[in-house]
Enzyme design. Structure first.
Site, PDB file in Angstrom:
ATOM      1  N   GLU A  45       0.468  -1.134  -0.075  1.00 17.68           N
ATOM      2  CA  GLU A  45      -0.370  -0.029   0.226  1.00 17.68           C
ATOM      3  C   GLU A  45       0.646   1.261   0.129  1.00 17.68           C
ATOM      4  OE1 GLU A  45      -2.823   0.035   2.897  1.00 17.68           O
ATOM      5  OE2 GLU A  45      -4.090   1.487   2.661  1.00 17.68           O
ATOM      6  N   ASN A 191     -12.500  -1.194  -0.816  1.00 16.91           N
ATOM      7  CA  ASN A 191     -11.546  -1.581   0.394  1.00 16.91           C
ATOM      8  C   ASN A 191     -12.236  -1.523   1.581  1.00 16.91           C
ATOM      9  OD1 ASN A 191      -9.328  -2.538   2.245  1.00 16.91           O
ATOM     10  ND2 ASN A 191      -9.651  -0.870   2.655  1.00 16.91           N
ATOM     11  N   GLU A 192     -12.264  -2.232   2.520  1.00 16.22           N
ATOM     12  CA  GLU A 192     -13.017  -1.900   4.503  1.00 16.22           C
ATOM     13  C   GLU A 192     -14.335  -0.477   3.783  1.00 16.22           C
ATOM     14  OE1 GLU A 192     -10.599  -0.965   7.085  1.00 16.22           O
ATOM     15  OE2 GLU A 192      -9.547  -3.266   6.763  1.00 16.22           O
ATOM     16  N   TYR A 258      -6.634  -8.228  11.975  1.00 13.72           N
ATOM     17  CA  TYR A 258      -5.322  -8.445  12.721  1.00 13.72           C
ATOM     18  C   TYR A 258      -5.286  -9.250  13.922  1.00 13.72           C
ATOM     19  CZ  TYR A 258      -4.607  -4.848   8.753  1.00 13.72           C
ATOM     20  OH  TYR A 258      -4.061  -4.890   7.435  1.00 13.72           O
ATOM     21  N   GLU A 314      -6.261  -9.660   3.987  1.00 16.43           N
ATOM     22  CA  GLU A 314      -5.492  -8.328   5.417  1.00 16.43           C
ATOM     23  C   GLU A 314      -5.234  -8.876   6.345  1.00 16.43           C
ATOM     24  OE1 GLU A 314      -6.624  -4.149   6.049  1.00 16.43           O
ATOM     25  OE2 GLU A 314      -6.693  -3.991   3.748  1.00 16.43           O
ATOM     26  N   GLN A 360       2.257  -5.572   5.880  1.00 16.58           N
ATOM     27  CA  GLN A 360       2.313  -5.609   4.447  1.00 16.58           C
ATOM     28  C   GLN A 360       3.575  -6.470   3.929  1.00 16.58           C
ATOM     29  OE1 GLN A 360       0.962  -1.840   3.310  1.00 16.58           O
ATOM     30  NE2 GLN A 360      -0.788  -1.677   4.410  1.00 16.58           N
TER      31      GLN A 360
END
Ligand code: AHR
Length: 521
Positions: A45, A191-192, A258, A314, A360
């Site tokens: 990103e 995204n999100e 996460y 993610e 990432q």
């Protein structure tokens, strides 16, 4: 839910053998699905120094590079056999206007990266730079479209620009120096969308998805694989609505999870951790399994034939960032265990999980690679991905465990969440296995912080003639690689597993907080 967890942990705790030996039963006679190599995907990103400084230094840099890409990073990623890479975000994707990143560099407009520190982005790394990087590494690109602040027309033209052989967008691409289409297959529609991607409600996003996907066309024989922006963690309603309203118009639905070190309260540091922090974090990491199970169960209601896979696009650890940085964090052996335990879970559901993208690839969150000027460090997480390479595209072989101790850690940081338990149970051993080209690979993580683990591996449906191995270990779980000592932790040969002549079992001991992969022929 609480009862189930309690019973599970009690059962596991009761099965601890007197001499604390773990038995791994490997069911080579019951092969499962293929472990899609895309489970080993990466995410890049425009955030901090992931792109600029991490992957890209520009062709005029003094740092050794090929057409602007750092050679050290390029080689490390080739070595890793990265199968797929997601770009340009993340939250950044929903503010990115791709036309700003094509054509002569001096003509490219600048913008403010509002999500990540408000720094000025010069767009010198754009579509050509990303897709050519994928070609150099040999991985598939996964493009996240701007749904939050972009338009359907902009998204449609981007796909045409990347994939069409003829027409106005192909002409523009050719003018910009690229004759052949790139054949981009993986397209994320936002995204999100529930958060930085537009703060939408699931019903609204479902309609938006339906609209956008209509204009995401297949060009030139490249069939698009359209990925819906999925839920975060425990948002099961999001998945329910998407499955109900979008159904077969999407090829996959994503999930973000996460191992966040602070949700209630501030995030914890990457390096300075207590024993309780260590076990809590690994318990939080394994909390992904019930989350996956619940999302999959909802998906099954609407898709009983399991045509729509779940992509965890993610995941990884999220510590307190180093001062003055955007999400830059070090990576220890604790992070390596988060990687191995997570991959073990993804393998287990490989009939439904077809891609994951760790967050990432460089200098952001749980990175493979850290860079500083002309120096590069490979993190312990990199070495887990390297060690697990034999599992890519291999046939999943189920394993079960006996004698595993379970640690219960107070979980007040998360107790507010209805899905969470007051104490978090963590089995102190994990395993996964696969078979490819006649060779069996068994990866095992000893999650104990300070104690080695004796292990017996019993093979069903296979006789071991030869065993070799690799190990990732270090003196302490808090150890990490630095720019001064980049090779403190690296993959090493492991020759301490032996075949018991009488039983044919494999016998070994795994040091504390270490991971071993055995190759059995
Ligand atoms: O990976 C960092 C950020 O985490 C991404 O931009 C966003 O999608 C997620 O919230």
């Amino acid at each position: 839910m609480k009862k189930v967890f309690f019973l599970l942990s009690l059962t596991a705790a009761l099965s601890v053998s007197a001499k604390n030996e773990v038995t791994v039963n490997v069911h080579a006679d019951k092969p499962g699905a293929t472990i899609n190599k895309n489970i080993y995907g990466q995410f890049s990103e425009h955030l901090g120094t992931c792109i600029y400084g991490g992957l890209w230094v520009g062709p005029d840099s003094k740092i050794s590079n090929t057409n602007g890409y750092r050679n050290d990073v390029l080689n490390a990623l080739k070595e890793l056999e990265v199968p797929v890479m997601r770009w340009p975000g993340g939250c950044y994707a929903d503010e990115y206007h791709w036309m700003d990143g094509i054509g002569p560099k001096e003509d490219r407009p600048v913008m403010v990266n509002n999500n990540w520190g408000g720094i000025v982005e010069d767009n010198s790394f754009g579509t050509h730079e990303f897709l050519n990087l994928c070609e150099l590494i040999g991985c598939e690109p996964y493009i996240s479209l701007n749904v939050g602040s972009g338009s359907v027309e902009e998204a449609a033209k981007w796909i045409e620009y990347m994939n069409a052989a003829d027409g106005p967008m192909a002409k523009l691409r050719k003018q910009n120096g690229r004759e052949e289409p790139w054949h981009v297959k993986y397209i994320g529609i936002g995204n999100e969308a529930w958060g930085c991607g537009g703060n939408m409600l699931p019903e609204y996003y479902s309609d938006i998805f339906r609209r956008y996907q209509t204009y995401c066309r297949d060009f030139n024989g490249t069939q698009l694989f359209k990925i819906a922006s999925g839920a975060t963690d425990y948002d099961y309603e999001w998945t329910e609505v998407l499955m109900k309203k979008v159904g077969s118009m999407m090829n996959a639905v994503s999930l973000h999870y996460y191992t966040v070190s602070g949700w209630v309260g501030p995030k914890k540091p990457a390096l300075d951790f207590t024993e309780e922090d260590f076990y809590w974090c690994l318990g939080k990491c394994l909390g992904i399994e019930p989350v996956i199970q619940k999302h999959l169960a909802i998906m099954s209601k609407y898709d009983p034939e399991h045509k729509t896979p779940l992509l965890v696009d993610e995941w990884g650890t999220w510590w307190e960032p180093e001062p003055g940085t955007q999400l830059y964090q070090q990576s220890t052996m604790r992070d390596a265990l988060v990687a191995s335990l997570s991959l073990d879970v993804f393998h287990k559901y490989c009939d439904r999980i077809q891609m994951t993208n760790i967050a990432q690839v460089a200098n952001v969150l749980q990175s493979m690679i850290l860079t500083k000027d002309d120096k590069m460090v490979l993190t312990p997480t990199y070495w887990i991905f390297d060690m697990y390479k034999p599992h890519m595209d291999a046939t999943y072989i189920p394993t079960d465990l006996e004698g595993v101790e379970v640690k219960l850690t107070p979980n007040e940081r998360y107790a507010a969440n209805p899905d969470e338990t007051a104490t978090r149970p963590l089995p102190l051993f994990s395993s996964t296995a696969s078979k490819k080209n006649g060779k069996l690979h068994i990866s095992m993580s000893n999650v104990k912080l300070n104690e080695a683990q004796s292990v017996t591996v019993k093979l069903d449906g296979m006789k071991a003639k030869k065993v070799t191995g690799k190990i990732l270990t270090s003196g302490k779980a808090s150890d990490y690689n630095t720019f001064e000592k980049p090779d403190k932790i690296k993959l090493a040969d492991f020759d301490k597993a032996r075949i018991d002549k009488k039983t044919g079992d494999l016998i070994l001991e795994i040091p504390a907080a270490s991971i071993v992969t055995l190759e059995v022929e």
